[in-house]
Scaffold this motif. Structure first.
Motif, PDB file in Angstrom:
ATOM      1  N   SER A  31      -5.261   8.157  11.708  1.00  0.00           N
ATOM      2  CA  SER A  31      -4.263   9.960  12.630  1.00  0.00           C
ATOM      3  C   SER A  31      -5.878   9.877  13.204  1.00  0.00           C
ATOM      4  O   SER A  31      -7.196   9.478  13.368  1.00  0.00           O
ATOM      5  CB  SER A  31      -5.180  11.012  10.770  1.00  0.00           C
ATOM      6  OG  SER A  31      -4.240  11.180  10.388  1.00  0.00           O
ATOM      7  N   LYS A  32      -5.523  10.530  14.913  1.00  0.00           N
ATOM      8  CA  LYS A  32      -6.720  10.849  15.029  1.00  0.00           C
ATOM      9  C   LYS A  32      -6.475  12.957  16.066  1.00  0.00           C
ATOM     10  O   LYS A  32      -5.465  12.929  16.569  1.00  0.00           O
ATOM     11  CB  LYS A  32      -6.099  10.182  16.856  1.00  0.00           C
ATOM     12  CG  LYS A  32      -7.145  10.058  18.100  1.00  0.00           C
ATOM     13  CD  LYS A  32      -6.628   8.802  18.848  1.00  0.00           C
ATOM     14  CE  LYS A  32      -7.990   8.782  20.145  1.00  0.00           C
ATOM     15  NZ  LYS A  32      -7.452   8.238  21.287  1.00  0.00           N
ATOM     16  N   TRP A  33      -7.548  12.920  16.501  1.00  0.00           N
ATOM     17  CA  TRP A  33      -7.800  14.361  16.020  1.00  0.00           C
ATOM     18  C   TRP A  33      -6.534  15.247  15.142  1.00  0.00           C
ATOM     19  O   TRP A  33      -5.603  16.241  15.310  1.00  0.00           O
ATOM     20  CB  TRP A  33      -7.796  15.066  17.654  1.00  0.00           C
ATOM     21  CG  TRP A  33      -8.601  14.227  18.582  1.00  0.00           C
ATOM     22  CD1 TRP A  33      -7.647  13.150  19.248  1.00  0.00           C
ATOM     23  CD2 TRP A  33      -9.613  14.352  18.647  1.00  0.00           C
ATOM     24  NE1 TRP A  33      -8.979  12.949  20.780  1.00  0.00           N
ATOM     25  CE2 TRP A  33      -9.839  13.159  20.326  1.00  0.00           C
ATOM     26  CE3 TRP A  33     -10.504  15.328  19.017  1.00  0.00           C
ATOM     27  CZ2 TRP A  33     -11.142  13.229  20.382  1.00  0.00           C
ATOM     28  CZ3 TRP A  33     -11.936  14.842  19.173  1.00  0.00           C
ATOM     29  CH2 TRP A  33     -11.939  14.282  19.522  1.00  0.00           C
ATOM     30  N   PHE A  34      -6.597  14.437  14.011  1.00  0.00           N
ATOM     31  CA  PHE A  34      -5.431  15.336  12.928  1.00  0.00           C
ATOM     32  C   PHE A  34      -4.282  15.724  13.110  1.00  0.00           C
ATOM     33  O   PHE A  34      -3.597  16.052  12.384  1.00  0.00           O
ATOM     34  CB  PHE A  34      -6.538  17.051  13.041  1.00  0.00           C
ATOM     35  CG  PHE A  34      -7.677  17.089  12.479  1.00  0.00           C
ATOM     36  CD1 PHE A  34      -8.183  16.720  11.440  1.00  0.00           C
ATOM     37  CD2 PHE A  34      -9.019  17.579  13.533  1.00  0.00           C
ATOM     38  CE1 PHE A  34      -9.406  16.974  11.119  1.00  0.00           C
ATOM     39  CE2 PHE A  34     -10.663  17.458  13.079  1.00  0.00           C
ATOM     40  CZ  PHE A  34      -9.931  17.759  11.969  1.00  0.00           C
ATOM     41  N   VAL A  35      -3.706  14.497  14.092  1.00  0.00           N
ATOM     42  CA  VAL A  35      -2.559  14.220  14.004  1.00  0.00           C
ATOM     43  C   VAL A  35      -2.218  12.588  13.502  1.00  0.00           C
ATOM     44  O   VAL A  35      -2.883  11.637  14.521  1.00  0.00           O
ATOM     45  CB  VAL A  35      -2.039  14.318  15.290  1.00  0.00           C
ATOM     46  CG1 VAL A  35      -0.753  14.172  15.954  1.00  0.00           C
ATOM     47  CG2 VAL A  35      -2.453  15.864  16.048  1.00  0.00           C
ATOM     48  N   VAL A  36      -1.142  12.784  12.807  1.00  0.00           N
ATOM     49  CA  VAL A  36      -0.872  11.516  12.303  1.00  0.00           C
ATOM     50  C   VAL A  36      -0.031  10.326  13.756  1.00  0.00           C
ATOM     51  O   VAL A  36       0.513  10.990  14.385  1.00  0.00           O
ATOM     52  CB  VAL A  36       0.459  11.118  10.747  1.00  0.00           C
ATOM     53  CG1 VAL A  36       0.808   9.730  11.121  1.00  0.00           C
ATOM     54  CG2 VAL A  36      -0.967  11.653  10.061  1.00  0.00           C
ATOM     55  N   ASP A  37      -0.318   8.880  13.741  1.00  0.00           N
ATOM     56  CA  ASP A  37       0.091   8.186  14.744  1.00  0.00           C
ATOM     57  C   ASP A  37       1.131   7.425  13.917  1.00  0.00           C
ATOM     58  O   ASP A  37       0.620   6.648  12.858  1.00  0.00           O
ATOM     59  CB  ASP A  37      -1.158   7.042  14.758  1.00  0.00           C
ATOM     60  CG  ASP A  37      -0.731   5.961  15.467  1.00  0.00           C
ATOM     61  OD1 ASP A  37       0.569   5.877  15.883  1.00  0.00           O
ATOM     62  OD2 ASP A  37      -1.833   5.574  16.665  1.00  0.00           O
ATOM     63  N   ASP A  38       2.266   7.993  14.345  1.00  0.00           N
ATOM     64  CA  ASP A  38       4.028   7.298  13.446  1.00  0.00           C
ATOM     65  C   ASP A  38       3.577   5.358  13.414  1.00  0.00           C
ATOM     66  O   ASP A  38       3.749   5.041  12.673  1.00  0.00           O
ATOM     67  CB  ASP A  38       4.489   8.073  13.827  1.00  0.00           C
ATOM     68  CG  ASP A  38       4.519   9.268  14.012  1.00  0.00           C
ATOM     69  OD1 ASP A  38       4.330  10.022  13.205  1.00  0.00           O
ATOM     70  OD2 ASP A  38       5.791  10.105  14.148  1.00  0.00           O
ATOM     71  N   ASN A  39       3.333   5.721  14.875  1.00  0.00           N
ATOM     72  CA  ASN A  39       3.175   4.029  14.918  1.00  0.00           C
ATOM     73  C   ASN A  39       2.426   2.692  14.203  1.00  0.00           C
ATOM     74  O   ASN A  39       2.827   1.855  13.152  1.00  0.00           O
ATOM     75  CB  ASN A  39       2.762   3.592  16.493  1.00  0.00           C
ATOM     76  CG  ASN A  39       4.520   4.001  16.644  1.00  0.00           C
ATOM     77  OD1 ASN A  39       5.413   3.773  16.642  1.00  0.00           O
ATOM     78  ND2 ASN A  39       3.993   3.937  18.337  1.00  0.00           N
ATOM     79  N   ARG A  40       1.425   4.221  14.128  1.00  0.00           N
ATOM     80  CA  ARG A  40       0.480   3.333  13.361  1.00  0.00           C
ATOM     81  C   ARG A  40       0.936   2.969  11.591  1.00  0.00           C
ATOM     82  O   ARG A  40       0.102   2.132  10.479  1.00  0.00           O
ATOM     83  CB  ARG A  40      -0.922   3.487  13.153  1.00  0.00           C
ATOM     84  CG  ARG A  40      -2.158   3.005  13.115  1.00  0.00           C
ATOM     85  CD  ARG A  40      -3.455   3.301  13.255  1.00  0.00           C
ATOM     86  NE  ARG A  40      -3.906   2.695  12.260  1.00  0.00           N
ATOM     87  CZ  ARG A  40      -5.849   3.102  12.630  1.00  0.00           C
ATOM     88  NH1 ARG A  40      -6.355   4.435  13.457  1.00  0.00           N
ATOM     89  NH2 ARG A  40      -6.764   1.740  11.921  1.00  0.00           N
TER      90      ARG A  40
END
Length: 507
Positions: A373-382
């Motif tokens: 996650s970055k800034w509490f948002v999940v990175d779907d690709n990662r």
């Protein structure tokens, strides 16, 4: 013997997966017929086709019962002919009485009114047949799992069963309850009841089965006559996995380092029975690269010990100290335990280990979302990259990481649970019954993964009810009885007899 059941060329397809391909099965009247195969071989699917869980029209092929072609459209339809299935997950309603559970949907009624006297009398008769002396008015949820299994069988007998199907009936039972159930199956055989049993426990199958049909990858491999062919466990394994498992446990040269984790004078009280100690002054250590076992009979306190260490997930009035590489830990909740590099793989993967309605991808990353996650948002690709990586490394058999976890076999579900906790990057991995309900082939794969983790310098604490598993995998084994440690046995001195002595000792 007459053929009671014949299933011809059964084919069943789910989206993206052919679960069964032209499977054939013949079961003779009055025999105990075992259905065996690795997880995902199609055993439970075949029995769900037979019992009407998957109705006629959702599969190809024919079912003949007593020589007549049957087109079951529901479970009730198959039960009317005397085919009764008892699933691995018990279907009792805990809040209802034993009597109410036995006759649920089959109420003893006159003119629309339940006759409770008749219900009680019939319940007592059925309980006697399965060897239970419980009061019919006892809540089903208040008796042990072994007794609940017998109530399920009593319920089957109330339906005038001709063919009893038992799916992993002893998976959650201790040794004594398992033996009782096997004796009961043999007694039913004497009474002319035919049984089909699905089990991964080879020793149990060898005790009771007359015939064994082996499935592999959704196909019938062979049917063996246990007595006439003098079948051995090794012969069954070869049929199941398509190869000889000369060694059931992968070879390993331990590379044991310094002390990684230590518990000192750890004491835990029962969460609702405040004066009852479930873990009593336990001290132990795990070194880097070491696989440490915990043995004990049912109720010894093994799971309670593991869960209480894992962020106080169980118990009240917990006292004692925990250390990691000499530094004292204060673990007041599960997030602190994860942060400290401790992971716990539960014995109950379906209830506590996985979200069965969610996909493999989300289950894999759930315990460490901040890593993707970055800034509490999940990175779907990662998230996809990480989940795909674990699918490959753990050899999870699935067409896609977007597959619902609940649709996987038991062995593949266990690999997803392991992936989830390995993804948190733990130093200490606590494994509670890591191979329960899993076939020999999948067990070997999971043992290999455990060895790899130990070789990476992680500490493994492994709880198991299977003594051969502890003897085959562990460098040292601690033994518990009634909440206390009664012994610690190094690998070179360990045997089933030594462990059993400590398991029944007061310490």
């Amino acid at each position: 013997m007459n053929v009671l059941l014949e299933m011809r060329n059964i084919t069943k397809t789910f989206p993206g997966v052919k679960a069964l391909g032209n499977v054939n099965l013949k079961v003779k009247e009055g025999e105990i017929h075992a259905l065996m195969g690795e997880n995902g071989a199609g055993k439970s699917t075949l029995m769900k086709v037979l019992s009407g869980v998957y109705p006629h029209g959702s599969y190809e092929g024919d079912i003949l019962f007593n020589g007549t072609v049957c087109e079951f459209r529901s479970i009730r339809h198959s039960e009317e002919l005397g085919i009764v299935i008892i699933h691995q997950e018990l279907a009792l309603i805990p809040q209802l009485s034993i009597a109410e559970n036995i006759f649920l949907g089959n109420e003893q009624a006159k003119r629309g009114v339940i006759d409770w006297n008749e219900t009680t009398v019939r319940t007592l008769e059925l309980l006697k047949k399965v060897g239970l002396s419980e009061n019919p008015n006892t809540e089903a949820g208040s008796i042990g799992v072994g007794k609940q299994q017998l109530v399920e069988i009593a319920k089957a007998l109330s339906k005038k069963v001709k063919l009893l199907i038992l799916d992993e009936p002893t998976a959650a039972l201790n040794e004594e309850d398992s033996e009782n159930l096997l004796r009961l199956m043999l007694a039913f055989k004497e009474q002319g009841i035919t049984s089909i049993i699905i089990s991964h426990k080879l020793n149990e199958i060898m005790k009771v089965a007359d015939s064994i049909t082996i499935l592999r990858d959704g196909h019938t491999i062979e049917t063996l006559d246990v007595r006439a062919d003098r079948i051995t466990e090794e012969r069954i394994i070869r049929g199941m996995v398509g190869r000889d498992l000369t060694h059931r446990y992968p070879e390993r040269e331990p590379k044991i380092g310094g002390t990684l984790f230590e518990a000192k004078h750890w004491t835990v009280y029962h969460p609702s029975q405040g004066d009852r100690k479930v873990v009593d002054d336990v001290s132990f250590e795990v070194k880097r690269g070491e696989i440490v076992g915990i043995a004990g009979l049912m109720g010894a306190g093994r799971t309670e010990l593991a869960m209480s260490i894992f962020g106080r997930a169980y118990g009240k009035r917990i006292s004692g100290q925990l250390f990691k590489e000499g530094q004292e830990l204060k673990l007041n909740d599960i997030s602190q335990a994860i942060e400290a590099g401790i992971a716990y793989v539960t014995e109950d993967r379906k209830e506590y280990g996985l979200i069965l309605m969610d996909d493999i991808k989300r289950n894999t990353t759930l315990a460490n979302l901040k890593h993707i996650s970055k800034w509490f948002v999940v990175d779907d690709n990662r998230e996809v990259v990480e989940a795909e990586g674990f699918r490959g490394r753990m050899k999870i058999k699935t067409p896609s990481i977007h597959q619902k976890t609940g649709n996987l076999s038991g062995g593949n579900q266990q690999k997803v649970v392991l992936s989830k906790w390995i993804f948190t990057g733990p130093d200490l991995l606590i494994l509670d019954e890591p191979t329960r309900g899993i076939d020999v082939g999948a067990k070997f794969e999971i043992y290999t993964i455990i060895n790899e983790l130990a070789d990476q310098g992680k500490g493994i604490l492994m709880i198991s009810s299977e003594l051969p598993e502890l003897l085959g995998m562990c460098d040292r084994i601690y033994v518990m009885n009634e909440g206390r440690l009664t012994g610690v046995v190094p690998r070179r001195e360990a045997s089933q007899e030594v462990l059993m002595k400590y398991m029944t000792s007061r310490g």
